[in-house]
Structure formats: structure tokens, C-alpha cells
Motif scaffolding. Structure first.
Motif, PDB file in Angstrom:
ATOM      1  N   ILE A 180       6.508   9.960  -2.414  1.00 22.48           N
ATOM      2  CA  ILE A 180       5.634   8.667  -3.031  1.00 22.48           C
ATOM      3  C   ILE A 180       6.013   7.603  -2.781  1.00 22.48           C
ATOM      4  CG2 ILE A 180       4.629   7.648  -4.910  1.00 22.48           C
ATOM      5  CD1 ILE A 180       4.672   9.693  -6.650  1.00 22.48           C
ATOM      6  N   VAL A 181       7.732   7.475  -2.631  1.00 22.61           N
ATOM      7  CA  VAL A 181       8.171   5.086  -2.366  1.00 22.61           C
ATOM      8  C   VAL A 181       8.151   5.151  -0.646  1.00 22.61           C
ATOM      9  CG1 VAL A 181      10.261   4.590  -1.743  1.00 22.61           C
ATOM     10  CG2 VAL A 181       9.770   6.194  -3.668  1.00 22.61           C
ATOM     11  N   SER A 214       5.691   2.746   3.596  1.00 24.49           N
ATOM     12  CA  SER A 214       5.287   3.092   4.811  1.00 24.49           C
ATOM     13  C   SER A 214       3.809   2.114   4.814  1.00 24.49           C
ATOM     14  CB  SER A 214       4.827   3.892   5.779  1.00 24.49           C
ATOM     15  OG  SER A 214       5.881   4.484   5.141  1.00 24.49           O
ATOM     16  N   ARG A 215       2.461   2.360   3.930  1.00 30.11           N
ATOM     17  CA  ARG A 215       1.749   1.595   3.326  1.00 30.11           C
ATOM     18  C   ARG A 215       2.276  -0.050   3.913  1.00 30.11           C
ATOM     19  NH1 ARG A 215       0.261   3.567  -0.902  1.00 30.11           N
ATOM     20  NH2 ARG A 215       0.515   1.454  -1.969  1.00 30.11           N
ATOM     21  N   GLU A 216       3.018  -0.584   3.000  1.00 29.37           N
ATOM     22  CA  GLU A 216       3.146  -1.722   2.964  1.00 29.37           C
ATOM     23  C   GLU A 216       3.445  -2.242   3.992  1.00 29.37           C
ATOM     24  OE1 GLU A 216       2.423  -4.072   0.270  1.00 29.37           O
ATOM     25  OE2 GLU A 216       1.282  -2.276  -1.066  1.00 29.37           O
ATOM     26  N   VAL A 217       4.020  -1.271   5.302  1.00 29.89           N
ATOM     27  CA  VAL A 217       4.413  -1.939   6.050  1.00 29.89           C
ATOM     28  C   VAL A 217       3.265  -2.389   7.300  1.00 29.89           C
ATOM     29  CG1 VAL A 217       5.598  -1.354   8.685  1.00 29.89           C
ATOM     30  CG2 VAL A 217       6.699  -1.097   6.279  1.00 29.89           C
ATOM     31  N   LEU A 250       1.301  -5.298   8.782  1.00 32.49           N
ATOM     32  CA  LEU A 250       1.809  -5.334  10.460  1.00 32.49           C
ATOM     33  C   LEU A 250       0.397  -5.483  11.421  1.00 32.49           C
ATOM     34  CD1 LEU A 250       1.849  -4.052  13.705  1.00 32.49           C
ATOM     35  CD2 LEU A 250       1.749  -2.098  12.351  1.00 32.49           C
ATOM     36  N   SER A 251      -1.106  -4.479  10.116  1.00 24.87           N
ATOM     37  CA  SER A 251      -2.693  -4.611  10.543  1.00 24.87           C
ATOM     38  C   SER A 251      -3.000  -5.871  10.515  1.00 24.87           C
ATOM     39  CB  SER A 251      -3.400  -3.674   9.894  1.00 24.87           C
ATOM     40  OG  SER A 251      -2.583  -2.225  10.611  1.00 24.87           O
ATOM     41  N   ILE A 309       7.699  -6.030   8.304  1.00 27.89           N
ATOM     42  CA  ILE A 309       8.618  -5.812   7.890  1.00 27.89           C
ATOM     43  C   ILE A 309       9.518  -7.048   6.749  1.00 27.89           C
ATOM     44  CG2 ILE A 309      11.008  -4.660   7.695  1.00 27.89           C
ATOM     45  CD1 ILE A 309      10.968  -3.149  10.233  1.00 27.89           C
ATOM     46  N   LEU A 310       9.509  -8.047   7.695  1.00 23.96           N
ATOM     47  CA  LEU A 310       9.291  -9.203   7.074  1.00 23.96           C
ATOM     48  C   LEU A 310       9.118  -9.919   5.676  1.00 23.96           C
ATOM     49  CD1 LEU A 310      10.530 -11.673  10.100  1.00 23.96           C
ATOM     50  CD2 LEU A 310      12.436  -9.836   8.579  1.00 23.96           C
TER      51      LEU A 310
END
Length: 378
Positions: free
Chosen positions: A2-3, A8-11, A15-16, A72-73
Motif C-alpha cells: 500500500i505504501v 509511486s502514485r505521488e511521484v 512527474l506527469s 521526487i523533490l
């Protein structure tokens, strides 16, 4: 899991968004340049979107690593700011596990950039080169648009026609203004006046040697200098005007269009520089991920943009050093075995240093805080 999915979704979402903004900015600047060439009659307006489409892989291969770095930042910076990372750390999320989770979306981006860099981008450059070569073969007559004054030859000639037949064979209401320059070597490129041609109609004639002429019929020629009243007027029934070929500026080098399989095994320094550059782009993704994870850690009281500017400067130094090393490798001043790999090695060491220094710095800060609290209670 889940984490992992959450991070990954946040990054990937960040990114998109960042990549989309950067892509619009870069493509807008390049599109304006091509649009200016089309307005001057150097390019057919109908091929503009084709050129931009074929250049898209070349833009994306450089935008995606930067988008991942900023993603990422910004994503992790928000998590630190909202104390979500603190909660994750309390449940056993270490820096190594965070880096491992982050490498998963980085691997996806690396695969995509590798596909773009090694495959699609050279194919796109090949198609753009083909289109520009076709446009380079066009003449002033081929790019003429009815009802619009069109500058040619760096502004030394302006052409206008009221109407143009569907097969572009016949013109009507023709106007041509051309500057005359001195042929004397001492006064070379000095303007000597203008020539104005007007005609009822015109047609294109192609000679045996490939040269093209615009044959004007039933018109006048005026020669003179602006601001003076000594113009000479000549009436003619038939008048021929040479149609020069416009030169389209092509910033794309020939080696960028060479397929990757032809670069493999070549001893040519220029080809080796191009091959290593294409391989460096997906490798760049993993190195900047290692740099971004420790740089994304911020103090909630400082805000998530504190380290953004130094991080961007570090990324720019990385990319500038890669480009500079590529130029030196191209000239044969750097051994092919060393190539561009030393640049990646240098920033890999910087990333490892940042990654190892962050937990050490936190431990030292925690011990210092405990000592201050103990000293205050005493």
C-alpha cells in the motif's frame, strides 16, 4: 504494498504534471521558430505539425529525467511537510526502503527514455531531416501564399500576389519589391536602391538546368532610390524573374539520425560520443533518483522549496558536465573508454554521499537535542 503504491502514485502524478508543463514550454518555443520560418516562406505551413510530432521523442528524452527529479523533490517534499514521512519512519520506513520504492517508478522512466533515446528519437530526426530537405528544395513560388506580403532572401525581396491557381501554375495581381546591392568589392553589400515589379499575371517556367523563373506579363518595372524623385519606369509585355531557393536553417546534426545499431562497434569518435550520449540518458534517470531522495528531505518549518534551487543547480551542473564531456569526446580529447562514464561516476558518488550523510546528520541532530534537553533539566 500500500505504501509502495502510494509513493509511486505521488511521484508519477507529479512527474506527469511537471513534464507536461516543461514540454509545452519547450515545444512552444520551437514551434514559434518554425512558424517564423513559415511566415517568411521558408517552410510550408502544412508540415509544421508533422515536424513537431517527429521532434516530440527528442524533447521527451530530456524532459522526463528532469520531470522525475522535480517530481521526487516536490512529492516527497510535500510528504515531509505534512509529516507523513515522519509517520512512515515511525512504522519502520528506512531511507534504504524509501530509495528502493522510488527506484521502481525510476526504472519505468528509464525504460521509456531508453526506448526514446535509442529508437524513436533517431527515427524522428530522420523524418524531420527528410521534411526539411524537401522544404529546402522549394522555391519562392512554391511557398507563396495569395493575399499576403512574403519576405524572401533575408528581407531583400518582398513578393505579393492577389490570387493563385489551385495547381500553383498561374498568378494574378503580382507585386515584387527587391533591394539592389552594389557589385563593387569596395562597397559590397551596400544598398543601391530598389526595384519594384507589378504585373497583371505571371507563370512559372522551369529550364533544362533546373532553374526556375517567374514569367510576368503586362506590367511595369520601377527603379530608383526611396526618398528621391528620379525613378525610372519601364513598361514590359514579358519579364522573367529568377526564383531563388530559400535556405532552411537545420540545427539537427546528421549523426543524430543514425540508427543506434549502426553506432555499435564504430571506432569513429563522433559516433562513439553519440552512442554514449544515448546510453547516458536512461542511466541519468537512476543517478538523479539517488540524488533526489536525500535532497527531498526538508524540515516542516523550512518549507519544501528550501532545497529546490540547490537541487536544480546540481542537476544543471550534471547535465552541463555531460554535454561538455560529450563535446570533448567528440573531438577526441577524452579516451573512448573513459567517455561520459566518469561524469555519471562522479555524481553517483555525490548521491551516495548525500544518501549516507542524511541519516548521520539526523542522528547527530537528535543526540544534540537530547543533550540540550538534559542540560536544561539539570
Amino acid at each position: 504494498m500500500i505504501v509502495f503504491r502510494y509513493l509511486s502514485r505521488e511521484v508519477l502524478l507529479t512527474l506527469s504534471a511537471v513534464s507536461a508543463v516543461l514540454l509545452v514550454i519547450i515545444m512552444s518555443g520551437r514551434f514559434i521558430k518554425y512558424l517564423a520560418q513559415a511566415a517568411q516562406g521558408l517552410l510550408d505551413p502544412g508540415v509544421l505539425f508533422m515536424i513537431m510530432g517527429f521532434r516530440l521523442p527528442g524533447f521527451l528524452q530530456l524532459i522526463l529525467p528532469l520531470g522525475l527529479f522535480l517530481g521526487i523533490l516536490l512529492a516527497y517534499g510535500r510528504l515531509y511537510l505534512d509529516s507523513e514521512m515522519t509517520v512512515l519512519s515511525a512504522t519502520g520506513m528506512s531511507n534504504k526502503r524509501l530509495l528502493t520504492y522510488t527506484m521502481a517508478p525510476a526504472a519505468l522512466v528509464a525504460l521509456l527514455t531508453g526506448w526514446l533515446s535509442l529508437g524513436l528519437a533517431p527515427q524522428g530526426v530522420t523524418e524531420v531531416t527528410r521534411i526539411l530537405n524537401q522544404q529546402d528544395a522549394l522555391t519562392e513560388f512554391d511557398t507563396l501564399v495569395p493575399g499576403r506580403f512574403q519576405a524572401m532572401k533575408d528581407g531583400s525581396r518582398v513578393t505579393y500576389t492577389e490570387s493563385l491557381s489551385a495547381d500553383r501554375a498561374q498568378l494574378s495581381g503580382v507585386f515584387i519589391s527587391e533591394k539592389r546591392f552594389s557589385r563593387d568589392q569596395a562597397e559590397k553589400n551596400k544598398e543601391r536602391g530598389i526595384t519594384v515589379l507589378v504585373a497583371e499575371k505571371g507563370r512559372q517556367v522551369i529550364q533544362a538546368d533546373g532553374s526556375r523563373y517567374l514569367i510576368l506579363e503586362n506590367g511595369y518595372r520601377y527603379d530608383g532610390n526611396p526618398g528621391q524623385a528620379d525613378y525610372r519606369a519601364i513598361q514590359y509585355e514579358t519579364y522573367g524573374v529568377l526564383l531563388p531557393k530559400p535556405s532552411v536553417s537545420n540545427e539537427i546534426s546528421e549523426r543524430e539520425a543514425i540508427p543506434t545499431r549502426e553506432l555499435l562497434g564504430s571506432d569513429n569518435p563522433r559516433y562513439q560520443a553519440e552512442l554514449q550520449w544515448r546510453l547516458s540518458i536512461p542511466l541519468l534517470v537512476f543517478v538523479v533518483t539517488l540524488l533526489a531522495v536525500p535532497l527531498a528531505r526538508v524540515n516542516p518549518r523550512q518549507g519544501r522549496f528550501l532545497k529546490l534551487l540547490p537541487a536544480i543547480l546540481l542537476y544543471m551542473a550534471y547535465l552541463a558536465l555531460l554535454i561538455g564531456a560529450r563535446g570533448q569526446l567528440d573531438k577526441g580529447k577524452i579516451p573512448q573508454d573513459l567517455g561520459l562514464w566518469w561524469v555519471h561516476g562522479l555524481f553517483l558518488l555525490i548521491g551516495l554521499g548525500l544518501f549516507c550523510w542524511t541519516p548521520l546528520h539526523l542522528k547527530l541532530a537528535s543526540r544534540r537535542a537530547v543533550k540540550e534537553m538534559a542540560h536544561g533539566q539539570a
